[in-house]
Design a protein around this motif. Structure first.
Motif, PDB file in Angstrom:
ATOM      1  N   ALA A 128       0.836  -1.199   0.000  1.00 22.14           N
ATOM      2  CA  ALA A 128       0.000   0.000   0.000  1.00 22.14           C
ATOM      3  C   ALA A 128       0.868   1.246   0.000  1.00 22.14           C
ATOM      4  CB  ALA A 128      -0.941  -0.013   1.206  1.00 22.14           C
ATOM      5  N   GLY A 129       0.213   2.396  -0.041  1.00 22.55           N
ATOM      6  CA  GLY A 129       0.917   3.671  -0.048  1.00 22.55           C
ATOM      7  C   GLY A 129       0.266   4.640  -1.010  1.00 22.55           C
ATOM      8  N   TYR A 130       0.462   5.920  -0.776  1.00 20.87           N
ATOM      9  CA  TYR A 130      -0.204   6.928  -1.590  1.00 20.87           C
ATOM     10  C   TYR A 130       0.344   6.922  -3.017  1.00 20.87           C
ATOM     11  CZ  TYR A 130      -2.710  11.158  -2.782  1.00 20.87           C
ATOM     12  OH  TYR A 130      -3.554  12.052  -3.391  1.00 20.87           O
ATOM     13  N   LEU A 131      -0.410   7.539  -3.916  1.00 21.78           N
ATOM     14  CA  LEU A 131      -0.054   7.611  -5.337  1.00 21.78           C
ATOM     15  C   LEU A 131       1.380   8.100  -5.513  1.00 21.78           C
ATOM     16  CD1 LEU A 131      -3.361   9.327  -6.520  1.00 21.78           C
ATOM     17  CD2 LEU A 131      -2.742   6.927  -6.860  1.00 21.78           C
ATOM     18  N   GLY A 132       2.142   7.385  -6.346  1.00 24.89           N
ATOM     19  CA  GLY A 132       3.508   7.793  -6.640  1.00 24.89           C
ATOM     20  C   GLY A 132       4.556   7.291  -5.678  1.00 24.89           C
ATOM     21  N   ALA A 133       4.163   6.436  -4.727  1.00 26.57           N
ATOM     22  CA  ALA A 133       5.130   5.960  -3.730  1.00 26.57           C
ATOM     23  C   ALA A 133       6.047   4.870  -4.273  1.00 26.57           C
ATOM     24  CB  ALA A 133       4.404   5.450  -2.489  1.00 26.57           C
ATOM     25  N   GLY A 134       5.708   4.281  -5.414  1.00 28.88           N
ATOM     26  CA  GLY A 134       6.574   3.260  -6.006  1.00 28.88           C
ATOM     27  C   GLY A 134       6.030   1.854  -5.913  1.00 28.88           C
ATOM     28  N   LYS A 135       4.730   1.700  -5.713  1.00 27.34           N
ATOM     29  CA  LYS A 135       4.149   0.355  -5.552  1.00 27.34           C
ATOM     30  C   LYS A 135       4.302  -0.480  -6.821  1.00 27.34           C
ATOM     31  CE  LYS A 135       0.072   1.898  -4.467  1.00 27.34           C
ATOM     32  NZ  LYS A 135       0.402   3.344  -4.523  1.00 27.34           N
ATOM     33  N   THR A 136       3.982   0.112  -7.971  1.00 26.10           N
ATOM     34  CA  THR A 136       4.049  -0.645  -9.223  1.00 26.10           C
ATOM     35  C   THR A 136       5.487  -1.036  -9.547  1.00 26.10           C
ATOM     36  OG1 THR A 136       2.065   0.461 -10.070  1.00 26.10           O
ATOM     37  CG2 THR A 136       3.480  -0.630 -11.669  1.00 26.10           C
ATOM     38  N   THR A 137       6.430  -0.149  -9.286  1.00 28.67           N
ATOM     39  CA  THR A 137       7.845  -0.488  -9.497  1.00 28.67           C
ATOM     40  C   THR A 137       8.238  -1.688  -8.648  1.00 28.67           C
ATOM     41  OG1 THR A 137       8.392   1.823 -10.000  1.00 28.67           O
ATOM     42  CG2 THR A 137      10.202   0.379  -9.327  1.00 28.67           C
ATOM     43  N   LEU A 138       7.818  -1.688  -7.398  1.00 29.48           N
ATOM     44  CA  LEU A 138       8.128  -2.800  -6.498  1.00 29.48           C
ATOM     45  C   LEU A 138       7.476  -4.088  -6.988  1.00 29.48           C
ATOM     46  CD1 LEU A 138       9.443  -3.692  -3.824  1.00 29.48           C
ATOM     47  CD2 LEU A 138       7.293  -3.108  -2.691  1.00 29.48           C
ATOM     48  N   ILE A 139       6.221  -4.001  -7.438  1.00 25.92           N
ATOM     49  CA  ILE A 139       5.517  -5.174  -7.951  1.00 25.92           C
ATOM     50  C   ILE A 139       6.252  -5.745  -9.159  1.00 25.92           C
ATOM     51  CG2 ILE A 139       3.417  -5.937  -9.131  1.00 25.92           C
ATOM     52  CD1 ILE A 139       2.995  -5.599  -6.148  1.00 25.92           C
ATOM     53  N   ASN A 140       6.670  -4.882 -10.081  1.00 27.74           N
ATOM     54  CA  ASN A 140       7.413  -5.348 -11.253  1.00 27.74           C
ATOM     55  C   ASN A 140       8.675  -6.108 -10.858  1.00 27.74           C
ATOM     56  OD1 ASN A 140       5.744  -4.392 -13.332  1.00 27.74           O
ATOM     57  ND2 ASN A 140       6.611  -2.337 -13.231  1.00 27.74           N
ATOM     58  N   GLU A 141       9.394  -5.588  -9.870  1.00 30.82           N
ATOM     59  CA  GLU A 141      10.624  -6.242  -9.433  1.00 30.82           C
ATOM     60  C   GLU A 141      10.332  -7.568  -8.749  1.00 30.82           C
ATOM     61  OE1 GLU A 141      13.044  -3.537  -7.173  1.00 30.82           O
ATOM     62  OE2 GLU A 141      12.812  -1.936  -8.647  1.00 30.82           O
ATOM     63  N   LEU A 142       9.251  -7.628  -7.966  1.00 26.44           N
ATOM     64  CA  LEU A 142       8.874  -8.891  -7.327  1.00 26.44           C
ATOM     65  C   LEU A 142       8.562  -9.964  -8.357  1.00 26.44           C
ATOM     66  CD1 LEU A 142       6.546  -8.142  -4.268  1.00 26.44           C
ATOM     67  CD2 LEU A 142       8.682  -9.442  -4.251  1.00 26.44           C
ATOM     68  N   LEU A 143       7.845  -9.587  -9.405  1.00 24.85           N
ATOM     69  CA  LEU A 143       7.465 -10.560 -10.428  1.00 24.85           C
ATOM     70  C   LEU A 143       8.684 -11.093 -11.179  1.00 24.85           C
ATOM     71  CD1 LEU A 143       4.253  -8.861 -11.843  1.00 24.85           C
ATOM     72  CD2 LEU A 143       4.366 -11.123 -10.766  1.00 24.85           C
ATOM     73  N   ALA A 144       9.660 -10.237 -11.413  1.00 20.04           N
ATOM     74  CA  ALA A 144      10.825 -10.635 -12.207  1.00 20.04           C
ATOM     75  C   ALA A 144      11.918 -11.291 -11.378  1.00 20.04           C
ATOM     76  CB  ALA A 144      11.404  -9.410 -12.923  1.00 20.04           C
ATOM     77  N   HIS A 145      11.865 -11.159 -10.065  1.00 18.38           N
ATOM     78  CA  HIS A 145      12.956 -11.616  -9.197  1.00 18.38           C
ATOM     79  C   HIS A 145      12.961 -13.139  -9.063  1.00 18.38           C
ATOM     80  CE1 HIS A 145      15.490 -11.947  -5.586  1.00 18.38           C
ATOM     81  NE2 HIS A 145      15.915 -10.742  -5.885  1.00 18.38           N
ATOM     82  N   ASP A 146      14.145 -13.712  -8.973  1.00 21.26           N
ATOM     83  CA  ASP A 146      14.300 -15.156  -8.795  1.00 21.26           C
ATOM     84  C   ASP A 146      14.301 -15.479  -7.297  1.00 21.26           C
ATOM     85  OD1 ASP A 146      14.754 -17.839  -9.164  1.00 21.26           O
ATOM     86  OD2 ASP A 146      16.912 -17.615  -9.519  1.00 21.26           O
ATOM     87  N   HIS A 147      13.130 -15.401  -6.675  1.00 17.19           N
ATOM     88  CA  HIS A 147      13.030 -15.607  -5.222  1.00 17.19           C
ATOM     89  C   HIS A 147      12.549 -17.004  -4.867  1.00 17.19           C
ATOM     90  CE1 HIS A 147       9.011 -14.713  -6.467  1.00 17.19           C
ATOM     91  NE2 HIS A 147       9.276 -13.434  -6.631  1.00 17.19           N
ATOM     92  N   GLY A 148      12.247 -17.839  -5.860  1.00 13.73           N
ATOM     93  CA  GLY A 148      11.893 -19.225  -5.593  1.00 13.73           C
ATOM     94  C   GLY A 148      10.483 -19.442  -5.077  1.00 13.73           C
ATOM     95  N   ARG A 149       9.622 -18.419  -5.130  1.00 10.74           N
ATOM     96  CA  ARG A 149       8.251 -18.554  -4.653  1.00 10.74           C
ATOM     97  C   ARG A 149       7.278 -18.387  -5.818  1.00 10.74           C
ATOM     98  NH1 ARG A 149      11.168 -15.625  -0.949  1.00 10.74           N
ATOM     99  NH2 ARG A 149      10.935 -16.093   1.263  1.00 10.74           N
ATOM    100  N   ARG A 150       6.186 -19.153  -5.771  1.00  8.02           N
ATOM    101  CA  ARG A 150       5.101 -18.959  -6.748  1.00  8.02           C
ATOM    102  C   ARG A 150       4.177 -17.874  -6.196  1.00  8.02           C
ATOM    103  NH1 ARG A 150       5.298 -24.468  -6.383  1.00  8.02           N
ATOM    104  NH2 ARG A 150       3.465 -24.458  -5.033  1.00  8.02           N
ATOM    105  N   LEU A 151       4.312 -16.677  -6.719  1.00  6.87           N
ATOM    106  CA  LEU A 151       3.498 -15.564  -6.259  1.00  6.87           C
ATOM    107  C   LEU A 151       2.295 -15.377  -7.179  1.00  6.87           C
ATOM    108  CD1 LEU A 151       6.153 -12.808  -5.442  1.00  6.87           C
ATOM    109  CD2 LEU A 151       5.199 -14.539  -3.915  1.00  6.87           C
ATOM    110  N   ALA A 152       1.165 -15.059  -6.566  1.00  2.39           N
ATOM    111  CA  ALA A 152       0.013 -14.568  -7.314  1.00  2.39           C
ATOM    112  C   ALA A 152      -0.130 -13.095  -6.945  1.00  2.39           C
ATOM    113  CB  ALA A 152      -1.250 -15.347  -6.952  1.00  2.39           C
ATOM    114  N   VAL A 153       0.106 -12.221  -7.907  1.00  5.22           N
ATOM    115  CA  VAL A 153       0.132 -10.784  -7.656  1.00  5.22           C
ATOM    116  C   VAL A 153      -1.119 -10.157  -8.262  1.00  5.22           C
ATOM    117  CG1 VAL A 153       1.415  -8.645  -7.989  1.00  5.22           C
ATOM    118  CG2 VAL A 153       2.648 -10.796  -7.658  1.00  5.22           C
ATOM    119  N   LEU A 154      -1.898  -9.482  -7.426  1.00  4.90           N
ATOM    120  CA  LEU A 154      -3.134  -8.832  -7.856  1.00  4.90           C
ATOM    121  C   LEU A 154      -2.899  -7.334  -7.939  1.00  4.90           C
ATOM    122  CD1 LEU A 154      -5.731 -10.772  -5.645  1.00  4.90           C
ATOM    123  CD2 LEU A 154      -4.752 -11.397  -7.864  1.00  4.90           C
ATOM    124  N   VAL A 155      -3.153  -6.750  -9.107  1.00  3.95           N
ATOM    125  CA  VAL A 155      -2.855  -5.339  -9.337  1.00  3.95           C
ATOM    126  C   VAL A 155      -4.115  -4.610  -9.792  1.00  3.95           C
ATOM    127  CG1 VAL A 155      -0.445  -5.799  -9.908  1.00  3.95           C
ATOM    128  CG2 VAL A 155      -2.146  -5.736 -11.739  1.00  3.95           C
TER     129      VAL A 155
END
Length: 331
Positions: A33-60
């Motif tokens: 969460a966080g107000y508009l422009g805080a960087g949520k979408t950037t963080l989501i993009n990095e989570l999706l692309a990262h090799d963290h070994g987890r099957r994530l379901a990301v809702l946007v």
């Protein structure tokens, strides 16, 4: 929630009572969460692309804003993107409950669900789904704050109250865009955040710096602290976090463990493990803490007893004192 003007309605008691799941087999939900422009979408993009070994379901909320490298995509049907690393990204559209039901039917099931809250939503409304929607349990509410603008926005006559309320809903606060402020400015804003949302651990982040261990639930020991670039970019790397494995033999007093969970400092970001209690509350129990919030649940009968007596603790650099943590569980 699709229009971004309000959070979803909280599930009613009848919906929550219908869940056939026990606490141990619920899918953990992290709210970003966080107000508009805080960087949520950037963080989501990095989570999706990262090799963290987890099957994530990301809702946007804004499906078009998710910018995923085409080489990482295995399938795209218009409402869902499936990635080669096992993660999926789905649109919330108009109803968060429907989106949760959709990802909970995926095979294989996701290891964790991540929800991007609208920039003008109250995180508590979104977290209510994670806490009680059938098949889910709340892991953490992570609120992002733009280090450059959050103080000014908090004073805005139109949105200031919302910005402060979002921060006070956080289990963990992440001050983003730290590369856009001076070190003195960063110190000032983190101090202000500590006063505005007392008790919430405060992390700092620059674009491209992702630590999944801080955002997502973990049960595995971490070999060594991750390191992030120094502020000037040319000095020795700074540890992003520390981790410790606390091991205790035998049975413990539940009241003592509960007191320790409540008393451990804000610098302890995450705790996950299995302990055995004595007395009437005996047996194996799963212990979890994220930020200030903690819970203890009976472990499933299928759990291997040899896994008991261990807690994985993640905290801010230089703040985890193994002996003190262990002593607080035993004294």
């Amino acid at each position: 929630m699709g229009n971004g003007l309000r959070g979803p309605e909280v599930p009613d008691r009848e919906q929550l009572a219908m869940s056939p799941h026990t606490p141990q087999d619920l899918v953990p939900v992290t709210v970003i969460a966080g107000y508009l422009g805080a960087g949520k979408t950037t963080l989501i993009n990095e989570l999706l692309a990262h090799d963290h070994g987890r099957r994530l379901a990301v809702l946007v909320n804004d499906f078009g804003a998710v910018n995923i490298d085409a080489a990482l995509i295995a399938d795209h049907d218009g409402q869902t993107i499936s990635l080669k690393n096992g993660c999926v990204c789905c649109s919330i559209a108009d109803e968060l409950g429907d989106a949760l039901d959709q990802v909970l039917t995926l095979e294989p099931a996701p290891d964790q669900i991540v929800i991007e809250a609208s920039g003008v939503a109250d995180p508590a409304n979104v977290a209510a789904y994670g806490q009680g929607w059938p098949g889910c349990r709340l892991d953490a509410v992570v609120v992002l704050a733009d280090a450059e603008t959050v103080q000014a926005k908090s004073r805005d006559q139109f949105v200031g109250e919302l910005v402060v309320r979002q921060l006070r809903r956080a289990d963990i606060i992440m001050a983003t865009k730290r590369d856009l402020v001076t070190e003195a400015g960063l110190t000032a804003v983190t101090g202000w955040l500590a006063v505005t949302a007392p008790g919430a651990p405060i992390l700092t982040r620059r674009a491209g710096q992702l630590e999944p261990e801080l955002l997502l639930e973990t049960t595995q020991p971490i070999d060594r602290p991750r390191r992030q670039p120094s502020p000037a970019g040319n000095g020795p790397a700074e540890p992003a976090f520390d981790s410790a494995v606390v091991e205790v033999d035998g049975t413990l007093d539940r009241d003592r463990v509960e007191a320790a969970m409540a008393d451990w400092p804000e610098s302890v970001l995450r705790v996950k493990g299995i302990l055995r209690f004595n007395g009437a509350a005996g047996g194996l129990h799963i212990i979890q803490r994220v930020g200030r919030r903690w819970n203890i649940e009976p472990a499933p009968n299928s759990l291997d007893p040899s896994r008991s007596g261990t807690l994985v603790v993640i905290g801010l650099p230089g703040t985890l004192h193994h002996g003190d943590l262990t002593a607080s569980l035993l004294s």
